[in-house]
Design a protein around this motif. Structure first.
Motif, PDB file in Angstrom:
ATOM      1  N   SER A   3       0.841  -1.178   0.000  1.00 48.20           N
ATOM      2  CA  SER A   3       0.000   0.000   0.000  1.00 48.20           C
ATOM      3  C   SER A   3       0.887   1.243   0.000  1.00 48.20           C
ATOM      4  O   SER A   3       2.007   1.228   0.517  1.00 48.20           O
ATOM      5  N   PRO A   4       0.421   2.368  -0.587  1.00 46.29           N
ATOM      6  CA  PRO A   4       1.237   3.586  -0.615  1.00 46.29           C
ATOM      7  C   PRO A   4       1.491   4.121   0.783  1.00 46.29           C
ATOM      8  O   PRO A   4       0.629   4.035   1.662  1.00 46.29           O
ATOM      9  N   GLU A   5       2.671   4.654   0.991  1.00 47.38           N
ATOM     10  CA  GLU A   5       3.022   5.198   2.294  1.00 47.38           C
ATOM     11  C   GLU A   5       2.641   6.674   2.354  1.00 47.38           C
ATOM     12  O   GLU A   5       2.941   7.438   1.432  1.00 47.38           O
ATOM     13  N   ILE A   6       2.016   7.087   3.457  1.00 46.60           N
ATOM     14  CA  ILE A   6       1.606   8.482   3.587  1.00 46.60           C
ATOM     15  C   ILE A   6       2.599   9.291   4.410  1.00 46.60           C
ATOM     16  O   ILE A   6       2.597  10.519   4.346  1.00 46.60           O
ATOM     17  N   PHE A   7       3.459   8.620   5.172  1.00 47.37           N
ATOM     18  CA  PHE A   7       4.434   9.327   6.006  1.00 47.37           C
ATOM     19  C   PHE A   7       5.838   9.184   5.421  1.00 47.37           C
ATOM     20  O   PHE A   7       6.203   8.135   4.891  1.00 47.37           O
ATOM     21  N   ASP A   8       6.618  10.237   5.556  1.00 46.50           N
ATOM     22  CA  ASP A   8       8.001  10.275   5.107  1.00 46.50           C
ATOM     23  C   ASP A   8       8.877   9.695   6.220  1.00 46.50           C
ATOM     24  O   ASP A   8       9.105  10.336   7.242  1.00 46.50           O
ATOM     25  N   ARG A   9       9.354   8.485   6.018  1.00 44.31           N
ATOM     26  CA  ARG A   9      10.117   7.800   7.072  1.00 44.31           C
ATOM     27  C   ARG A   9      11.382   8.572   7.452  1.00 44.31           C
ATOM     28  O   ARG A   9      11.710   8.699   8.637  1.00 44.31           O
ATOM     29  N   ALA A  10      12.095   9.078   6.465  1.00 42.25           N
ATOM     30  CA  ALA A  10      13.343   9.791   6.758  1.00 42.25           C
ATOM     31  C   ALA A  10      13.061  11.075   7.534  1.00 42.25           C
ATOM     32  O   ALA A  10      13.772  11.396   8.500  1.00 42.25           O
ATOM     33  N   ALA A  11      12.022  11.806   7.135  1.00 41.70           N
ATOM     34  CA  ALA A  11      11.678  13.040   7.854  1.00 41.70           C
ATOM     35  C   ALA A  11      11.243  12.723   9.279  1.00 41.70           C
ATOM     36  O   ALA A  11      11.568  13.468  10.211  1.00 41.70           O
ATOM     37  N   ARG A  12      10.520  11.648   9.450  1.00 43.22           N
ATOM     38  CA  ARG A  12      10.073  11.249  10.796  1.00 43.22           C
ATOM     39  C   ARG A  12      11.273  10.966  11.696  1.00 43.22           C
ATOM     40  O   ARG A  12      11.296  11.374  12.859  1.00 43.22           O
ATOM     41  N   GLN A  86      17.509   1.130  16.872  1.00 42.15           N
ATOM     42  CA  GLN A  86      16.775   2.017  15.966  1.00 42.15           C
ATOM     43  C   GLN A  86      16.054   1.168  14.925  1.00 42.15           C
ATOM     44  O   GLN A  86      16.674   0.372  14.203  1.00 42.15           O
ATOM     45  N   ALA A  87      14.716   1.329  14.852  1.00 39.20           N
ATOM     46  CA  ALA A  87      13.926   0.594  13.863  1.00 39.20           C
ATOM     47  C   ALA A  87      12.545   1.220  13.776  1.00 39.20           C
ATOM     48  O   ALA A  87      12.024   1.745  14.770  1.00 39.20           O
ATOM     49  N   ASP A  88      11.948   1.176  12.588  1.00 37.47           N
ATOM     50  CA  ASP A  88      10.572   1.625  12.423  1.00 37.47           C
ATOM     51  C   ASP A  88       9.622   0.606  13.024  1.00 37.47           C
ATOM     52  O   ASP A  88       9.879  -0.608  12.995  1.00 37.47           O
ATOM     53  N   ASN A 112       3.366   4.197   9.035  1.00 37.27           N
ATOM     54  CA  ASN A 112       2.753   3.970   7.731  1.00 37.27           C
ATOM     55  C   ASN A 112       1.815   2.768   7.725  1.00 37.27           C
ATOM     56  O   ASN A 112       0.676   2.862   7.283  1.00 37.27           O
ATOM     57  N   ASP A 113       2.287   1.655   8.237  1.00 38.65           N
ATOM     58  CA  ASP A 113       1.503   0.420   8.200  1.00 38.65           C
ATOM     59  C   ASP A 113       1.101   0.039   9.627  1.00 38.65           C
ATOM     60  O   ASP A 113       1.722  -0.809  10.250  1.00 38.65           O
ATOM     61  N   VAL A 114       0.037   0.671  10.122  1.00 42.20           N
ATOM     62  CA  VAL A 114      -0.395   0.382  11.496  1.00 42.20           C
ATOM     63  C   VAL A 114      -0.877  -1.069  11.633  1.00 42.20           C
ATOM     64  O   VAL A 114      -0.500  -1.749  12.590  1.00 42.20           O
ATOM     65  N   PRO A 115      -1.700  -1.592  10.708  1.00 40.35           N
ATOM     66  CA  PRO A 115      -2.083  -3.016  10.835  1.00 40.35           C
ATOM     67  C   PRO A 115      -0.866  -3.936  10.845  1.00 40.35           C
ATOM     68  O   PRO A 115      -0.817  -4.900  11.612  1.00 40.35           O
ATOM     69  N   GLY A 116       0.120  -3.632   9.999  1.00 43.96           N
ATOM     70  CA  GLY A 116       1.326  -4.455   9.974  1.00 43.96           C
ATOM     71  C   GLY A 116       2.119  -4.354  11.262  1.00 43.96           C
ATOM     72  O   GLY A 116       2.647  -5.352  11.765  1.00 43.96           O
ATOM     73  N   ALA A 117       2.204  -3.139  11.837  1.00 41.34           N
ATOM     74  CA  ALA A 117       2.913  -2.968  13.099  1.00 41.34           C
ATOM     75  C   ALA A 117       2.233  -3.764  14.211  1.00 41.34           C
ATOM     76  O   ALA A 117       2.906  -4.441  15.006  1.00 41.34           O
ATOM     77  N   LEU A 118       0.913  -3.698  14.276  1.00 37.01           N
ATOM     78  CA  LEU A 118       0.183  -4.436  15.307  1.00 37.01           C
ATOM     79  C   LEU A 118       0.336  -5.941  15.114  1.00 37.01           C
ATOM     80  O   LEU A 118       0.465  -6.690  16.088  1.00 37.01           O
ATOM     81  N   ALA A 119       0.336  -6.393  13.871  1.00 41.53           N
ATOM     82  CA  ALA A 119       0.518  -7.828  13.611  1.00 41.53           C
ATOM     83  C   ALA A 119       1.910  -8.284  14.045  1.00 41.53           C
ATOM     84  O   ALA A 119       2.068  -9.381  14.605  1.00 41.53           O
ATOM     85  N   GLN A 120       2.919  -7.448  13.816  1.00 39.75           N
ATOM     86  CA  GLN A 120       4.272  -7.802  14.246  1.00 39.75           C
ATOM     87  C   GLN A 120       4.383  -7.811  15.767  1.00 39.75           C
ATOM     88  O   GLN A 120       5.084  -8.649  16.346  1.00 39.75           O
ATOM     89  N   ILE A 121       3.701  -6.873  16.421  1.00 39.08           N
ATOM     90  CA  ILE A 121       3.681  -6.869  17.887  1.00 39.08           C
ATOM     91  C   ILE A 121       3.042  -8.142  18.410  1.00 39.08           C
ATOM     92  O   ILE A 121       3.555  -8.784  19.338  1.00 39.08           O
TER      93      ILE A 121
END
Length: 276
Positions: A3-12, A86-88, A112-121
């Motif tokens: 899915s397209p990312e809406i947040f700029d990881r480097a800027a974050r 350090q990790a997203d 960016n990927d909240v469902p993916g983050a929760l699944a990894q948790i």
């Protein structure tokens, strides 16, 4: 297909690094989140041996006594300060079933990927492990949003992150495979003398705009937004800004957990109970 990312990881990451030196002066939202997490954790009568502090900022989360804590942050400076990694949050370097408690306060709203983050948790938790999370969502920053909409009515720009409400948060827990999911919210009101005080707090807590399609803010637009914000002040000259804190509770599935009764297994009808 990703899915397209809406947040700029480097800027974050850069924003978090810039906020790190003076973060303690702007940490009141995360402090409120950690207080809520501590209250929820206090009601759980069990021991936790291995704890993950995900999005650790300055490491102010205190793990349960005698627990080993691993800290991860998307910002290199925060991670280095606490001896963490350090990790997203949606790209975690974790082994399955490594922890029996995962805590995350103040970061999931800009992942960016909240469902993916929760699944990894959930995968990182051992069976019957607990996840406690909190982030800013709902109708937060309603006054500032309205001020910028008014100031840039002719050429609206993306100035604020999309927000997750309580109902959507609960759905995300279910989607990620958590058992016994609970999502609830609390509202915190902070009174500001002007828009610049709010902006300073947002920058200080690494909560500035990191949308990928963000556009530069002109001085004229900022001045107009500041005036529109001031026009919303109470008689004392301060504007009451709103922050909705969304809290998440979920358990990694386990055969020992209570299960809902099967449909049709009741031995008495609701109608009979009401007649009595």
């Amino acid at each position: 297909m990703d899915s397209p990312e809406i947040f700029d990881r480097a800027a974050r990451r850069r924003r978090r690094d810039r906020a790190a030196p003076s973060y303690a002066a702007h940490d009141f939202l995360r402090a409120a989140m950690l207080e809520g997490i501590d209250e929820r954790l206090a009601s759980v009568k069990r021991e936790f041996r291995d704890v993950l502090d995900l999005g650790c900022f300055d490491g102010s989360f205190a793990p349960p006594p005698d627990a080993a804590v691993t800290r991860i942050d998307a910002g290199a400076v925060f991670a280095k300060q606490v001896g963490g990694t350090q990790a997203d949050e949606d790209r975690l370097p974790l082994e399955p079933e490594s922890f029996d408690l995962v805590v995350s306060a103040g970061v999931l709203d800009s992942v960016n990927d909240v469902p993916g983050a929760l699944a990894q948790i959930r995968r990182a938790l051992r069976p019957d492990g607990l996840f406690l999370g909190a982030f800013v969502g709902g109708q937060s920053l309603s006054q500032a949003r309205a001020a910028f909409r008014e100031a840039e009515a002719d050429r609206p720009a993306a100035r604020f992150h999309p927000m997750i409400d309580v109902r959507s948060a609960g759905d995300l827990l279910v989607r990620a495979g958590f058992a016994l999911p609970v999502a609830d919210g609390e509202t915190l009101t902070v009174r500001y003398p002007d828009l610049f005080g709010l902006i300073a707090d947002l920058r200080g807590m690494a909560a500035g705009n990191v949308l990928r399609d963000r556009v530069p803010l002109t001085r004229r637009a900022l001045a107009a937004a500041a005036q529109a914000f001031a026009d919303r002040a109470d008689p004392d000259g301060r504007v009451a800004e709103r922050f909705d804190l969304i809290f998440l509770t979920g358990w990694a599935p386990s055969p020992d957990q209570p299960k809902p009764a099967k449909r049709g297994s009741a031995t008495a009808s609701l109608a009979s109970a009401l007649r009595r």
